[in-house]
Design a protein around this motif. Sequence first.
Motif, PDB file in Angstrom:
ATOM      1  N   ARG A  78      62.449 -52.850  -4.072  1.00  0.00           N
ATOM      2  CA  ARG A  78      62.234 -51.379  -3.880  1.00  0.00           C
ATOM      3  C   ARG A  78      62.299 -49.744  -4.033  1.00  0.00           C
ATOM      4  NH1 ARG A  78      59.750 -54.490   1.169  1.00  0.00           N
ATOM      5  NH2 ARG A  78      58.122 -55.453   0.281  1.00  0.00           N
ATOM      6  N   HIS A  80      62.379 -45.687  -2.979  1.00  0.00           N
ATOM      7  CA  HIS A  80      61.935 -45.015  -2.142  1.00  0.00           C
ATOM      8  C   HIS A  80      62.489 -43.451  -1.984  1.00  0.00           C
ATOM      9  CE1 HIS A  80      60.244 -47.978   0.338  1.00  0.00           C
ATOM     10  NE2 HIS A  80      61.226 -48.589   1.120  1.00  0.00           N
ATOM     11  N   ASP A  99      57.297 -50.800   7.282  1.00  0.00           N
ATOM     12  CA  ASP A  99      57.323 -48.900   7.267  1.00  0.00           C
ATOM     13  C   ASP A  99      58.631 -48.997   7.633  1.00  0.00           C
ATOM     14  OD1 ASP A  99      54.641 -49.028   6.466  1.00  0.00           O
ATOM     15  OD2 ASP A  99      54.180 -49.820   8.040  1.00  0.00           O
ATOM     16  N   SER A 136      52.676 -47.373   1.682  1.00  0.00           N
ATOM     17  CA  SER A 136      54.992 -46.881   1.954  1.00  0.00           C
ATOM     18  C   SER A 136      53.932 -46.010   3.299  1.00  0.00           C
ATOM     19  CB  SER A 136      55.032 -46.321   0.793  1.00  0.00           C
ATOM     20  OG  SER A 136      55.858 -46.968  -0.139  1.00  0.00           O
ATOM     21  N   TYR A 138      55.545 -43.353   5.916  1.00  0.00           N
ATOM     22  CA  TYR A 138      56.983 -42.494   5.987  1.00  0.00           C
ATOM     23  C   TYR A 138      57.149 -41.997   7.492  1.00  0.00           C
ATOM     24  CZ  TYR A 138      58.802 -44.095   1.814  1.00  0.00           C
ATOM     25  OH  TYR A 138      59.054 -44.552   0.458  1.00  0.00           O
TER      26      TYR A 138
END
Length: 153
Positions: A78, A80, A99, A136, A138
């Motif tokens: 993945r 990010h 997360d 996602s 954050y």
Amino acid sequence: MSSARNLKIVKKALEDYLELKGQRKTSERFVILKEMYNCDEHMDVDTLHFRMRLKNYKISKATIYNNLDMLIDAGLIRKHQFGRGKAYYERSFFRGNHDHVILTDTEEIKEFYDARIETIKETIEQILDVTIESHSLYFYGTRNTCDSEQKIA
């Protein structure tokens, strides 16, 4: 499951993906995959490139970038963007939803899972009549001084 067994499984998944896409099974692709799966942290391209050079792999950053994109498409890693101007990558094959908390003062990335987030996701799906394939989340923060002092004591 052992990390050697996990690596064997992801190598097979990469082989299957490459055959399906009609792409070559190059040693560089498998070395990058191995490095990603032997690391427990999120890595940027510079860190991955540095680690590979330390192990005497002759591989360019361009090759790393191209193969990371392919590994993302294969569902093996993945990508990010944590708001710091560069991309970070993590392995994803044996990992469920999770997360992140990004500590802006220490640049640490902490992972967590909370089932309530899955409940929120399901509620959103029902309300909006959609299927959420991934998400996602954050959080950005700083380490609490009290926590740091308690860990030292």
